[in-house]
Scaffold this motif. Structure first.
Motif, mmCIF file in Angstrom:
data_model
loop_
_atom_site.group_PDB
_atom_site.id
_atom_site.type_symbol
_atom_site.label_atom_id
_atom_site.label_comp_id
_atom_site.label_asym_id
_atom_site.label_seq_id
_atom_site.Cartn_x
_atom_site.Cartn_y
_atom_site.Cartn_z
ATOM 1 N N GLN A 164 0.104 9.561 -32.076
ATOM 2 C CA GLN A 164 -0.348 10.767 -32.758
ATOM 3 C C GLN A 164 -1.831 10.942 -32.488
ATOM 4 O O GLN A 164 -2.551 9.956 -32.302
ATOM 5 N N GLY A 165 -2.272 12.176 -32.473
ATOM 6 C CA GLY A 165 -3.684 12.408 -32.229
ATOM 7 C C GLY A 165 -4.187 13.706 -32.831
ATOM 8 O O GLY A 165 -3.454 14.695 -32.895
ATOM 9 N N TRP A 166 -5.408 13.670 -33.307
ATOM 10 C CA TRP A 166 -6.131 14.851 -33.778
ATOM 11 C C TRP A 166 -7.309 15.052 -32.866
ATOM 12 O O TRP A 166 -8.006 14.098 -32.517
ATOM 13 N N THR A 167 -7.548 16.278 -32.481
ATOM 14 C CA THR A 167 -8.716 16.615 -31.667
ATOM 15 C C THR A 167 -9.449 17.769 -32.333
ATOM 16 O O THR A 167 -8.831 18.768 -32.690
ATOM 17 N N VAL A 168 -10.740 17.594 -32.517
ATOM 18 C CA VAL A 168 -11.589 18.691 -32.979
ATOM 19 C C VAL A 168 -12.693 18.861 -31.950
ATOM 20 O O VAL A 168 -13.182 17.879 -31.390
ATOM 21 N N GLY A 169 -13.026 20.091 -31.659
ATOM 22 C CA GLY A 169 -13.986 20.311 -30.589
ATOM 23 C C GLY A 169 -14.857 21.526 -30.787
ATOM 24 O O GLY A 169 -14.594 22.380 -31.629
ATOM 25 N N LEU A 170 -15.878 21.554 -29.973
ATOM 26 C CA LEU A 170 -16.833 22.644 -29.975
ATOM 27 C C LEU A 170 -17.099 23.038 -28.533
ATOM 28 O O LEU A 170 -17.357 22.176 -27.686
ATOM 29 N N ASN A 171 -16.984 24.320 -28.230
ATOM 30 C CA ASN A 171 -17.296 24.853 -26.905
ATOM 31 C C ASN A 171 -18.562 25.692 -27.019
ATOM 32 O O ASN A 171 -18.673 26.544 -27.898
ATOM 33 N N TRP A 172 -19.479 25.463 -26.101
ATOM 34 C CA TRP A 172 -20.743 26.188 -26.119
ATOM 35 C C TRP A 172 -20.971 26.769 -24.732
ATOM 36 O O TRP A 172 -20.992 26.031 -23.749
ATOM 37 N N ALA A 179 -14.042 15.339 -30.423
ATOM 38 C CA ALA A 179 -13.834 14.086 -31.140
ATOM 39 C C ALA A 179 -12.326 13.933 -31.291
ATOM 40 O O ALA A 179 -11.639 14.847 -31.752
ATOM 41 N N ILE A 180 -11.803 12.778 -30.890
ATOM 42 C CA ILE A 180 -10.358 12.556 -30.841
ATOM 43 C C ILE A 180 -10.024 11.335 -31.694
ATOM 44 O O ILE A 180 -10.611 10.268 -31.509
ATOM 45 N N ARG A 181 -9.093 11.491 -32.614
ATOM 46 C CA ARG A 181 -8.614 10.372 -33.424
ATOM 47 C C ARG A 181 -7.183 10.089 -33.007
ATOM 48 O O ARG A 181 -6.301 10.932 -33.150
ATOM 49 N N GLU A 182 -6.943 8.874 -32.497
ATOM 50 C CA GLU A 182 -5.620 8.499 -31.989
ATOM 51 C C GLU A 182 -5.051 7.353 -32.824
ATOM 52 O O GLU A 182 -5.787 6.485 -33.269
ATOM 53 N N SER A 183 -3.732 7.364 -32.979
ATOM 54 C CA SER A 183 -3.049 6.225 -33.587
ATOM 55 C C SER A 183 -1.756 5.980 -32.812
ATOM 56 O O SER A 183 -1.100 6.904 -32.355
ATOM 57 N N PHE A 184 -1.422 4.704 -32.658
ATOM 58 C CA PHE A 184 -0.227 4.289 -31.934
ATOM 59 C C PHE A 184 0.610 3.400 -32.836
ATOM 60 O O PHE A 184 0.073 2.541 -33.535
ATOM 61 N N VAL A 185 1.922 3.600 -32.779
ATOM 62 C CA VAL A 185 2.838 2.791 -33.580
ATOM 63 C C VAL A 185 3.879 2.191 -32.643
ATOM 64 O O VAL A 185 4.528 2.904 -31.883
ATOM 65 N N ASP A 186 4.020 0.869 -32.693
ATOM 66 C CA ASP A 186 5.030 0.163 -31.906
ATOM 67 C C ASP A 186 5.898 -0.615 -32.880
ATOM 68 O O ASP A 186 5.535 -1.708 -33.319
ATOM 69 N N GLU A 187 7.027 -0.029 -33.253
ATOM 70 C CA GLU A 187 7.901 -0.654 -34.242
ATOM 71 C C GLU A 187 8.646 -1.864 -33.697
ATOM 72 O O GLU A 187 9.168 -2.651 -34.459
ATOM 73 N N THR A 188 8.708 -2.015 -32.392
ATOM 74 C CA THR A 188 9.404 -3.164 -31.806
ATOM 75 C C THR A 188 8.566 -4.425 -31.855
ATOM 76 O O THR A 188 9.104 -5.521 -31.815
#
Length: 80
Positions: free
Chosen positions: A30-38, A50-59
């Motif tokens: 899963q990931g959230w990205t927030v950004g600014l273009n100038w 700015a990117i916030r990532e999370s990974f889940v490995d249930e195995t």
């Protein structure tokens, strides 16, 4: 410009057991990205994200990955 985006990818072994590898079947990202273009002018654009990532490995096959992490990205775009 200000932008935000949410994305998610998930592998489900139970839905497609013939095509999926059980080693990656219970994984998701899963990931959230927030950004600014100038726009400096009509030819140059600066993008900062700015990117916030999370990974889940249930195995539990892969080594532990931090639950969530932040990354930053800056890009210069030139157009003609």
């Amino acid at each position: 410009e200000i932008a935000a985006r949410y994305n998610q990818i998930e592998f489900d072994y139970d839905s497609f057991p013939v095509y999926a590898d059980p080693a990656v079947s219970a994984s998701k990202a899963q990931g959230w990205t927030v950004g600014l273009n100038w726009y400096l002018n009509r030819w140059v654009k600066v993008q900062v994200n700015a990117i916030r990532e999370s990974f889940v490995d249930e195995t539990g096959i892969r080594p532990a990955i931090p639950q969530a992490r932040w990354r930053s990205l800056m890009r210069l775009q030139f157009a003609m």
